[in-house]
Design a protein around this motif. Structure first.
Motif, PDB file in Angstrom:
ATOM      1  N   ASP A 189       0.846  -1.196   0.000  1.00  0.00           N
ATOM      2  CA  ASP A 189       0.000   0.000   0.000  1.00  0.00           C
ATOM      3  C   ASP A 189       0.881   1.245   0.000  1.00  0.00           C
ATOM      4  N   ASP A 190       1.789   1.313  -0.962  1.00  0.00           N
ATOM      5  CA  ASP A 190       2.657   2.480  -1.138  1.00  0.00           C
ATOM      6  C   ASP A 190       3.412   2.844   0.144  1.00  0.00           C
ATOM      7  N   ASN A 191       3.832   1.815   0.893  1.00  0.00           N
ATOM      8  CA  ASN A 191       4.582   1.980   2.147  1.00  0.00           C
ATOM      9  C   ASN A 191       3.835   2.806   3.202  1.00  0.00           C
ATOM     10  N   HIS A 192       2.514   2.737   3.178  1.00  0.00           N
ATOM     11  CA  HIS A 192       1.711   3.463   4.178  1.00  0.00           C
ATOM     12  C   HIS A 192       2.032   2.926   5.570  1.00  0.00           C
ATOM     13  N   GLN A 193       2.252   3.841   6.507  1.00  0.00           N
ATOM     14  CA  GLN A 193       2.560   3.466   7.891  1.00  0.00           C
ATOM     15  C   GLN A 193       1.259   3.331   8.674  1.00  0.00           C
ATOM     16  N   TYR A 194       0.977   2.133   9.158  1.00  0.00           N
ATOM     17  CA  TYR A 194      -0.171   1.880  10.025  1.00  0.00           C
ATOM     18  C   TYR A 194       0.304   1.863  11.467  1.00  0.00           C
ATOM     19  N   ARG A 195      -0.488   2.425  12.345  1.00  0.00           N
ATOM     20  CA  ARG A 195      -0.194   2.462  13.782  1.00  0.00           C
ATOM     21  C   ARG A 195      -1.246   1.648  14.520  1.00  0.00           C
ATOM     22  N   ALA A 196      -0.874   1.068  15.644  1.00  0.00           N
ATOM     23  CA  ALA A 196      -1.822   0.306  16.465  1.00  0.00           C
ATOM     24  C   ALA A 196      -3.046   1.174  16.736  1.00  0.00           C
ATOM     25  N   GLY A 197      -4.219   0.594  16.523  1.00  0.00           N
ATOM     26  CA  GLY A 197      -5.471   1.306  16.712  1.00  0.00           C
ATOM     27  C   GLY A 197      -6.082   1.829  15.425  1.00  0.00           C
ATOM     28  N   ASP A 198      -5.280   1.895  14.338  1.00  0.00           N
ATOM     29  CA  ASP A 198      -5.796   2.358  13.049  1.00  0.00           C
ATOM     30  C   ASP A 198      -6.769   1.335  12.468  1.00  0.00           C
ATOM     31  N   LYS A 199      -7.644   1.817  11.598  1.00  0.00           N
ATOM     32  CA  LYS A 199      -8.531   0.956  10.823  1.00  0.00           C
ATOM     33  C   LYS A 199      -7.726   0.367   9.661  1.00  0.00           C
ATOM     34  N   TYR A 200      -8.001  -0.879   9.296  1.00  0.00           N
ATOM     35  CA  TYR A 200      -7.355  -1.489   8.132  1.00  0.00           C
ATOM     36  C   TYR A 200      -8.421  -2.057   7.218  1.00  0.00           C
ATOM     37  N   PRO A 201      -8.359  -1.788   5.938  1.00  0.00           N
ATOM     38  CA  PRO A 201      -7.432  -0.883   5.261  1.00  0.00           C
ATOM     39  C   PRO A 201      -7.882   0.565   5.438  1.00  0.00           C
ATOM     40  N   ARG A 202      -7.023   1.465   5.072  1.00  0.00           N
ATOM     41  CA  ARG A 202      -7.348   2.886   5.264  1.00  0.00           C
ATOM     42  C   ARG A 202      -8.439   3.344   4.311  1.00  0.00           C
ATOM     43  N   ALA A 203      -8.601   2.677   3.188  1.00  0.00           N
ATOM     44  CA  ALA A 203      -9.650   3.003   2.216  1.00  0.00           C
ATOM     45  C   ALA A 203     -10.036   1.738   1.456  1.00  0.00           C
ATOM     46  N   GLY A 204     -11.267   1.663   1.046  1.00  0.00           N
ATOM     47  CA  GLY A 204     -11.720   0.532   0.245  1.00  0.00           C
ATOM     48  C   GLY A 204     -11.870  -0.741   1.055  1.00  0.00           C
ATOM     49  N   ARG A 205     -11.772  -1.854   0.357  1.00  0.00           N
ATOM     50  CA  ARG A 205     -11.912  -3.161   0.996  1.00  0.00           C
ATOM     51  C   ARG A 205     -10.616  -3.940   0.856  1.00  0.00           C
ATOM     52  N   ALA A 206     -10.279  -4.686   1.882  1.00  0.00           N
ATOM     53  CA  ALA A 206      -9.064  -5.502   1.863  1.00  0.00           C
ATOM     54  C   ALA A 206      -9.335  -6.816   1.140  1.00  0.00           C
ATOM     55  N   LYS A 207      -8.333  -7.307   0.447  1.00  0.00           N
ATOM     56  CA  LYS A 207      -8.434  -8.613  -0.206  1.00  0.00           C
ATOM     57  C   LYS A 207      -8.300  -9.709   0.843  1.00  0.00           C
ATOM     58  N   LYS A 208      -9.053 -10.778   0.655  1.00  0.00           N
ATOM     59  CA  LYS A 208      -9.092 -11.870   1.621  1.00  0.00           C
ATOM     60  C   LYS A 208      -7.700 -12.440   1.909  1.00  0.00           C
ATOM     61  N   ASP A 209      -6.906 -12.685   0.866  1.00  0.00           N
ATOM     62  CA  ASP A 209      -5.577 -13.270   1.083  1.00  0.00           C
ATOM     63  C   ASP A 209      -4.653 -12.316   1.837  1.00  0.00           C
ATOM     64  N   ARG A 210      -4.804 -11.012   1.612  1.00  0.00           N
ATOM     65  CA  ARG A 210      -3.982 -10.036   2.341  1.00  0.00           C
ATOM     66  C   ARG A 210      -4.382  -9.986   3.810  1.00  0.00           C
TER      67      ARG A 210
END
Length: 56
Positions: free
Chosen positions: A14-35
């Motif tokens: 995801d373009d090296n996006h930094q996620y922090r504990a407590g963040d929503k995943y993914p930041r936009a859209g829907r996540a793929k099942k395998d990911r």
């Protein structure tokens, strides 16, 4: 399903996006099942779960 980050990580798929504990995943859209399976298990570069499902 909504997911929440439980350990800080940089998402290399995801373009090296930094996620922090407590963040929503993914930041936009829907996540793929395998990911989601990769990030919620031990089969990722950090070797530990990074996200978890949030029960609403």
């Amino acid at each position: 399903m909504p997911y929440q980050v439980i350990k800080d990580f940089k998402d290399l798929q995801d373009d090296n996006h930094q996620y922090r504990a407590g963040d929503k995943y993914p930041r936009a859209g829907r996540a793929k099942k395998d990911r989601v399976e990769e990030l919620s298990g031990n089969d990722n570069k950090m070797g530990e779960p990074l996200i978890q499902e949030v029960n609403e």
